[in-house]
Design a protein around this motif. Structure first.
Motif, PDB file in Angstrom:
ATOM      1  N   VAL A  80       0.764  -1.147  -0.122  1.00 36.91           N
ATOM      2  CA  VAL A  80      -0.052   0.004  -0.058  1.00 36.91           C
ATOM      3  C   VAL A  80       0.779   1.277  -0.045  1.00 36.91           C
ATOM      4  O   VAL A  80       0.574   2.226  -0.832  1.00 36.91           O
ATOM      5  CB  VAL A  80      -0.939   0.056   0.953  1.00 36.91           C
ATOM      6  CG1 VAL A  80      -1.794   1.169   1.256  1.00 36.91           C
ATOM      7  CG2 VAL A  80      -1.831  -1.112   1.285  1.00 36.91           C
ATOM      8  N   THR A  81       2.200   1.328   0.862  1.00 38.91           N
ATOM      9  CA  THR A  81       2.902   2.431   0.661  1.00 38.91           C
ATOM     10  C   THR A  81       3.559   2.576  -0.540  1.00 38.91           C
ATOM     11  O   THR A  81       3.564   3.966  -0.864  1.00 38.91           O
ATOM     12  CB  THR A  81       3.913   2.132   1.985  1.00 38.91           C
ATOM     13  OG1 THR A  81       3.277   1.786   3.281  1.00 38.91           O
ATOM     14  CG2 THR A  81       4.865   3.509   1.963  1.00 38.91           C
ATOM     15  N   PHE A  82       4.060   1.738  -1.139  1.00 39.47           N
ATOM     16  CA  PHE A  82       4.656   1.727  -2.495  1.00 39.47           C
ATOM     17  C   PHE A  82       3.577   2.308  -3.587  1.00 39.47           C
ATOM     18  O   PHE A  82       3.876   3.085  -4.545  1.00 39.47           O
ATOM     19  CB  PHE A  82       5.435   0.260  -2.753  1.00 39.47           C
ATOM     20  CG  PHE A  82       6.326   0.212  -2.207  1.00 39.47           C
ATOM     21  CD1 PHE A  82       7.453   1.184  -1.490  1.00 39.47           C
ATOM     22  CD2 PHE A  82       6.892  -1.187  -1.891  1.00 39.47           C
ATOM     23  CE1 PHE A  82       8.205   0.680  -0.573  1.00 39.47           C
ATOM     24  CE2 PHE A  82       8.146  -1.685  -1.112  1.00 39.47           C
ATOM     25  CZ  PHE A  82       8.921  -0.513  -0.534  1.00 39.47           C
ATOM     26  N   ILE A  83       2.509   1.764  -3.584  1.00 37.80           N
ATOM     27  CA  ILE A  83       1.470   2.164  -4.537  1.00 37.80           C
ATOM     28  C   ILE A  83       1.058   3.725  -4.307  1.00 37.80           C
ATOM     29  O   ILE A  83       0.954   4.211  -5.130  1.00 37.80           O
ATOM     30  CB  ILE A  83       0.214   1.219  -4.418  1.00 37.80           C
ATOM     31  CG1 ILE A  83       0.318  -0.143  -4.979  1.00 37.80           C
ATOM     32  CG2 ILE A  83      -0.883   1.834  -5.143  1.00 37.80           C
ATOM     33  CD1 ILE A  83      -1.042  -1.123  -4.666  1.00 37.80           C
ATOM     34  N   THR A  84       1.016   4.085  -2.928  1.00 35.26           N
ATOM     35  CA  THR A  84       0.538   5.476  -2.811  1.00 35.26           C
ATOM     36  C   THR A  84       1.644   6.338  -3.098  1.00 35.26           C
ATOM     37  O   THR A  84       1.586   7.627  -3.739  1.00 35.26           O
ATOM     38  CB  THR A  84       0.583   5.681  -1.222  1.00 35.26           C
ATOM     39  OG1 THR A  84      -0.602   4.473  -0.811  1.00 35.26           O
ATOM     40  CG2 THR A  84      -0.197   6.947  -0.911  1.00 35.26           C
ATOM     41  N   VAL A  85       3.011   5.839  -2.840  1.00 33.00           N
ATOM     42  CA  VAL A  85       4.180   7.062  -3.132  1.00 33.00           C
ATOM     43  C   VAL A  85       4.254   6.893  -4.650  1.00 33.00           C
ATOM     44  O   VAL A  85       4.227   7.934  -5.291  1.00 33.00           O
ATOM     45  CB  VAL A  85       5.420   6.231  -2.464  1.00 33.00           C
ATOM     46  CG1 VAL A  85       6.614   6.920  -3.183  1.00 33.00           C
ATOM     47  CG2 VAL A  85       5.198   6.415  -0.990  1.00 33.00           C
ATOM     48  N   TYR A  86       4.143   5.827  -5.340  1.00 38.06           N
ATOM     49  CA  TYR A  86       4.303   5.880  -6.790  1.00 38.06           C
ATOM     50  C   TYR A  86       3.297   6.619  -7.299  1.00 38.06           C
ATOM     51  O   TYR A  86       3.485   7.213  -8.194  1.00 38.06           O
ATOM     52  CB  TYR A  86       4.180   4.446  -7.154  1.00 38.06           C
ATOM     53  CG  TYR A  86       4.379   4.418  -8.895  1.00 38.06           C
ATOM     54  CD1 TYR A  86       5.628   4.693  -9.466  1.00 38.06           C
ATOM     55  CD2 TYR A  86       3.304   3.897  -9.677  1.00 38.06           C
ATOM     56  CE1 TYR A  86       5.889   4.404 -10.778  1.00 38.06           C
ATOM     57  CE2 TYR A  86       3.543   4.037 -10.919  1.00 38.06           C
ATOM     58  CZ  TYR A  86       4.791   3.899 -11.562  1.00 38.06           C
ATOM     59  OH  TYR A  86       4.932   4.080 -12.984  1.00 38.06           O
ATOM     60  N   LEU A  87       1.910   6.424  -6.981  1.00 35.32           N
ATOM     61  CA  LEU A  87       0.975   7.482  -7.299  1.00 35.32           C
ATOM     62  C   LEU A  87       1.086   8.856  -7.469  1.00 35.32           C
ATOM     63  O   LEU A  87       0.976   9.414  -8.325  1.00 35.32           O
ATOM     64  CB  LEU A  87      -0.391   6.943  -6.752  1.00 35.32           C
ATOM     65  CG  LEU A  87      -1.850   7.327  -7.305  1.00 35.32           C
ATOM     66  CD1 LEU A  87      -1.898   6.972  -8.910  1.00 35.32           C
ATOM     67  CD2 LEU A  87      -2.944   6.841  -6.626  1.00 35.32           C
ATOM     68  N   PHE A  88       1.300   9.052  -5.991  1.00 33.92           N
ATOM     69  CA  PHE A  88       1.812  10.633  -6.038  1.00 33.92           C
ATOM     70  C   PHE A  88       3.006  11.195  -6.869  1.00 33.92           C
ATOM     71  O   PHE A  88       2.808  12.285  -7.349  1.00 33.92           O
ATOM     72  CB  PHE A  88       1.807  10.847  -4.573  1.00 33.92           C
ATOM     73  CG  PHE A  88       0.374  11.027  -3.712  1.00 33.92           C
ATOM     74  CD1 PHE A  88      -0.429  12.102  -3.663  1.00 33.92           C
ATOM     75  CD2 PHE A  88      -0.541   9.926  -3.483  1.00 33.92           C
ATOM     76  CE1 PHE A  88      -1.621  12.322  -2.913  1.00 33.92           C
ATOM     77  CE2 PHE A  88      -1.727  10.067  -2.843  1.00 33.92           C
ATOM     78  CZ  PHE A  88      -2.168  11.141  -2.657  1.00 33.92           C
ATOM     79  N   ALA A  89       3.977  10.242  -6.815  1.00 33.37           N
ATOM     80  CA  ALA A  89       5.045  10.993  -7.632  1.00 33.37           C
ATOM     81  C   ALA A  89       4.943  10.982  -9.053  1.00 33.37           C
ATOM     82  O   ALA A  89       5.469  11.851  -9.737  1.00 33.37           O
ATOM     83  CB  ALA A  89       6.128   9.780  -7.216  1.00 33.37           C
ATOM     84  N   SER A  90       4.092  10.049  -9.520  1.00 32.26           N
ATOM     85  CA  SER A  90       3.823   9.893 -10.926  1.00 32.26           C
ATOM     86  C   SER A  90       2.897  11.238 -11.398  1.00 32.26           C
ATOM     87  O   SER A  90       2.968  11.549 -12.594  1.00 32.26           O
ATOM     88  CB  SER A  90       3.284   8.728 -11.386  1.00 32.26           C
ATOM     89  OG  SER A  90       4.089   7.688 -11.159  1.00 32.26           O
ATOM     90  N   ALA A  91       2.054  11.548 -10.493  1.00 34.50           N
ATOM     91  CA  ALA A  91       1.099  12.826 -10.725  1.00 34.50           C
ATOM     92  C   ALA A  91       1.860  14.113 -10.657  1.00 34.50           C
ATOM     93  O   ALA A  91       1.059  15.081 -11.060  1.00 34.50           O
ATOM     94  CB  ALA A  91      -0.094  12.389  -9.702  1.00 34.50           C
ATOM     95  N   PHE A  92       2.907  14.146  -9.766  1.00 37.15           N
ATOM     96  CA  PHE A  92       3.368  15.338  -9.751  1.00 37.15           C
ATOM     97  C   PHE A  92       3.789  16.246 -10.577  1.00 37.15           C
ATOM     98  O   PHE A  92       3.727  17.436 -10.939  1.00 37.15           O
ATOM     99  CB  PHE A  92       4.649  15.141  -8.706  1.00 37.15           C
ATOM    100  CG  PHE A  92       5.273  16.567  -8.113  1.00 37.15           C
ATOM    101  CD1 PHE A  92       4.687  17.145  -7.262  1.00 37.15           C
ATOM    102  CD2 PHE A  92       6.446  17.006  -8.462  1.00 37.15           C
ATOM    103  CE1 PHE A  92       5.404  18.529  -6.671  1.00 37.15           C
ATOM    104  CE2 PHE A  92       7.152  18.210  -8.511  1.00 37.15           C
ATOM    105  CZ  PHE A  92       6.383  18.866  -7.232  1.00 37.15           C
ATOM    106  N   PRO A  93       4.485  15.645 -11.620  1.00 36.44           N
ATOM    107  CA  PRO A  93       4.810  16.327 -12.698  1.00 36.44           C
ATOM    108  C   PRO A  93       3.640  17.127 -13.680  1.00 36.44           C
ATOM    109  O   PRO A  93       3.756  18.177 -14.052  1.00 36.44           O
ATOM    110  CB  PRO A  93       5.509  15.224 -13.931  1.00 36.44           C
ATOM    111  CG  PRO A  93       6.153  14.278 -13.051  1.00 36.44           C
ATOM    112  CD  PRO A  93       5.007  14.344 -11.958  1.00 36.44           C
TER     113      PRO A  93
END
Length: 368
Positions: A80-93
């Protein structure tokens, strides 16, 4: 070291358990490390971990079970942590590039206006989503998600509650044993089947009865509401069945009718479970993709007027499903923003359900 041993094996573990279970744990760590460095070699290491786990299970079952439950818990949290971090990091750009323009309505001359301006209540035919021209407004898809979810709530909420009341409070044991499994089986029907049936059956009915041209928010909301219905019925029925029988018998002994008992005793006592079932059902409605994509076109535009339930448009989920395959890198980033919006909505609903459950427990205990 002692704390780690106690966490891993418990307080009464023997040295033999430490050796066998510890070996399995080390092999698991090695498997994860090999998978990250050289994925092709991860399978042999995982097989060794499996063999070590079997041996450990035969000799020290309690300690091995403790290890496996710990591994399952840690894996769930990390996933869950990895999915959350990856999701927000990918949306940041995309947020950095487009900013609040993702949540505004563009106008013809290239400027933007806020969605909540009065003239946006009756929007004109503008381009909101066109990656070739750089138009990336998510407002139409957010609005479509709100409309479809609202319609599905009006379908799944009342029907789910009354269905749960019938199964729990009215139906005989024989009827309950038939009806409840039948309702739960509906949850196993693939969503694309719901979408296809909805498009073929409801679409023709809407066109004939309401002189509408095609699929609409109304059809999608009805279908998604029916899809959420088994979840609402099942969870609400479990909550109603868990209400102590003594509370119901006391109400009847005081002269209350069966309906008065259900209304004044069963529903308030099980309200936290009922609300949790509704929120879980709406969570499925919000995240539904294939049924909505099969019913409505992939066009992205605001309905005119906004409350026209016979209009059609892509929701957040169907936007992702119909665009990610051929999307450019910049479009993929915007789609991740849509995913973040869905994540925040569902997480907020989960927090809300927990808050309602806590408040109802305090009320029933006389603390509020």
């Amino acid at each position: 070291m002692s704390n780690a041993r106690t966490t891993l094996l418990g307080q009464d573990a023997s040295e033999g358990a430490l050796l066998t279970v510890g070996s399995a744990a080390l092999l698991l760590v090695a498997t994860v490390g090999v998978f990250l460095v050289a994925p092709a070699l991860a399978l042999p290491t995982f097989v060794l971990f499996g063999l070590a786990t079997v041996v450990s299970w035969v000799r020290h079952q309690a300690e091995t079970a403790r290890l496996l439950t710990l591994v399952a818990t840690v894996s769930t949290v990390l996933t869950v942590t990895f999915i959350t971090v990856y999701l927000f990091a990918s949306a940041f750009p995309a947020v950095g590039e487009h900013g609040v323009g993702l949540f505004l309505i563009p106008v013809v001359d290239g400027n933007v206006r806020w969605f909540f301006w009065l003239d946006a209540v009756f929007p004109s035919g503008e381009t909101y989503w066109n990656p070739l021209s750089g138009a990336y407004s998510l407002i139409p898809t957010i609005w479509a998600t709100v409309v479809v979810t609202t319609i599905s709530a009006f379908v799944a909420g009342p029907l789910g509650l009354f269905g749960a009341l019938f199964i729990s409070e009215v139906a005989s044991d024989g009827v309950r044993e038939v009806v409840k499994p039948a309702v739960e089986v509906l949850a196993g029907i693939p969503s694309i089947v719901y979408g296809f049936i909805g498009f073929q059956v409801l679409n023709g009915f809407i066109q004939t009865s309401f002189l509408d041209d095609g699929a609409s928010f109304l059809i999608a909301g009805l279908v998604v509401g029916l899809m959420a219905l088994p979840t609402v019925v099942s969870v609400a029925e479990d909550a109603l069945s868990s209400v102590p029988r003594s509370m119901k018998d006391g109400s009847v002994a005081m002269g209350a009718t069966q309906w008065q008992t259900m209304k004044s005793i069963s529903i308030p006592a099980a309200f936290s479970g009922i609300s949790a079932g509704l929120i879980l059902g709406l969570g499925r409605a919000i995240g539904e993709t294939m049924a909505v994509a099969a019913i409505m076109a992939a066009g992205v535009g605001l309905s005119n007027p906004l409350f026209d339930v016979f209009d059609a448009g892509a929701t957040l989920t169907s936007l992702i499903a119909t665009n990610y395959g051929s999307a450019s890198e910049s479009t993929i980033d915007v789609l991740f923003v849509a995913g973040v919006i869905l994540f925040v909505i569902v997480a907020g609903m989960s927090v809300l359900s927990q808050f309602i459950e806590r408040r109802m427990k305090e009320k029933l205990r006389g603390q509020a």
